[in-house]
Every structure is written in structure tokens, then in C-alpha cells.
Design a protein around this motif. Structure first.
Motif, mmCIF file in Angstrom:
data_model
loop_
_atom_site.group_PDB
_atom_site.id
_atom_site.type_symbol
_atom_site.label_atom_id
_atom_site.label_comp_id
_atom_site.label_asym_id
_atom_site.label_seq_id
_atom_site.Cartn_x
_atom_site.Cartn_y
_atom_site.Cartn_z
ATOM 1 N N ALA A 174 0.560 -0.859 0.140
ATOM 2 C CA ALA A 174 0.124 0.028 -0.168
ATOM 3 C C ALA A 174 1.011 1.120 -0.365
ATOM 4 O O ALA A 174 -0.090 1.868 -0.260
ATOM 5 C CB ALA A 174 -1.334 0.306 1.143
ATOM 6 N N LEU A 175 2.262 0.952 0.909
ATOM 7 C CA LEU A 175 2.822 2.850 0.887
ATOM 8 C C LEU A 175 4.331 1.952 -0.409
ATOM 9 O O LEU A 175 5.169 2.529 0.488
ATOM 10 C CB LEU A 175 3.318 2.735 2.642
ATOM 11 N N TYR A 176 4.129 1.481 -1.253
ATOM 12 C CA TYR A 176 5.418 1.547 -1.524
ATOM 13 C C TYR A 176 5.893 2.036 -2.599
ATOM 14 O O TYR A 176 4.173 3.375 -3.712
ATOM 15 C CB TYR A 176 5.218 0.297 -2.919
ATOM 16 N N GLY A 177 7.249 2.529 -2.295
ATOM 17 C CA GLY A 177 7.684 4.279 -3.759
ATOM 18 C C GLY A 177 6.964 5.309 -2.629
ATOM 19 O O GLY A 177 6.937 6.292 -2.769
ATOM 20 N N ALA A 178 5.598 5.640 -0.995
ATOM 21 C CA ALA A 178 6.129 6.667 -0.717
ATOM 22 C C ALA A 178 7.608 6.905 0.127
ATOM 23 O O ALA A 178 6.719 8.391 0.580
ATOM 24 C CB ALA A 178 4.452 6.325 0.392
ATOM 25 N N ALA A 179 7.544 6.577 -0.338
ATOM 26 C CA ALA A 179 8.995 7.275 1.424
ATOM 27 C C ALA A 179 9.313 9.336 0.548
ATOM 28 O O ALA A 179 10.149 9.274 1.377
ATOM 29 C CB ALA A 179 9.842 5.912 1.256
ATOM 30 N N SER A 180 9.338 8.357 -0.698
ATOM 31 C CA SER A 180 9.391 9.215 -1.454
ATOM 32 C C SER A 180 8.792 10.739 -2.065
ATOM 33 O O SER A 180 9.703 11.610 -3.239
ATOM 34 C CB SER A 180 10.564 8.905 -2.963
ATOM 35 N N CYS A 181 7.760 10.524 -1.656
ATOM 36 C CA CYS A 181 7.218 11.577 -2.320
ATOM 37 C C CYS A 181 5.442 11.358 -1.298
ATOM 38 O O CYS A 181 5.864 11.244 -0.110
ATOM 39 C CB CYS A 181 5.908 11.405 -3.589
#
Length: 109
Positions: free
Chosen positions: A33-40
Motif C-alpha cells: 500500500a505504501l510502496y514508493g511513498a517514502a519519496s513523495c
């Protein structure tokens, strides 16, 4: 969140105890659900929706319950998507700083 609907149903039907279901949340749900959310930037409403869906799948959605409180006060902090996201952001930032010392220099006072 459509990709999680099948997983939510399986979690709801699972006969396992609540503490095991809490252990499954970070591995099976929050990673996807939070894949790639660390950079945006991520909206608080998205995390709220994830908490609500998890609360419902865990069959903890009774009158007057608060998903934020339930997951924030959980023994396993990773069960909360907000905490999972925060740890993910910090880990990503540390990786970036380790690879590029110039980024770290920008954060020093």
C-alpha cells in the motif's frame, strides 16, 4: 487500494488471533500500500483510510472505536501505517545520505 481488497477479505476470514493479524499487517499490507511513498508527500487521509480498512478487516470496528488510537497504542508499532511510513521515510533518507554525502551536508547546521 483496490489491490488490497482481496487481502482485506482474507484477513477478515482468517481464524488467527488478533496479535498474529497485527504482525501480518506490515509485511502483507503496508509494503504494497505504501510502496514508493517514502519519496513523495502522502495525504493523511490515505493513512486514515488504511487504518479504517485494517480496523474493519480485524473486526474491531465497533461503535465509538478509533482506528488511530487502536493502532497507535498497539504492542506492535509497525501495525500502524503512519508509523510504518515514518520509519520508511527515515530509512530512505539514511540510505540517500549514505550514498551521497553532499545531501547530508545540506542538513548540517
Amino acid at each position: 487500494e483496490d489491490k488490497l481488497l482481496d487481502k482485506w477479505d482474507r484477513l477478515k476470514r482468517s481464524p488467527g488471533p488478533l496479535y498474529q493479524k497485527h504482525m501480518v499487517l506490515p509485511m502483507a499490507f503496508w509494503f504494497s500500500a505504501l510502496y514508493g511513498a517514502a519519496s513523495c508527500p502522502l495525504a493523511d487521509t490515505y493513512l486514515h483510510q488504511l487504518r479504517q480498512a485494517a480496523n474493519k478487516a480485524l473486526r474491531c470496528k465497533h461503535a465509538g472505536t478509533n482506528a488511530l488510537l487502536r493502532f497507535s497504542l498497539s504492542d506492535k508499532m509497525d501495525a500502524d501505517p503512519g508509523f510504518f511510513h515514518l520509519v520508511s521515510v527515515i530509512q530512505t533518507f539514511r540510505k540517500v545520505c549514505g550514498r551521497s554525502p553532499r545531501v547530508l551536508d545540506c542538513w548540517r547546521l
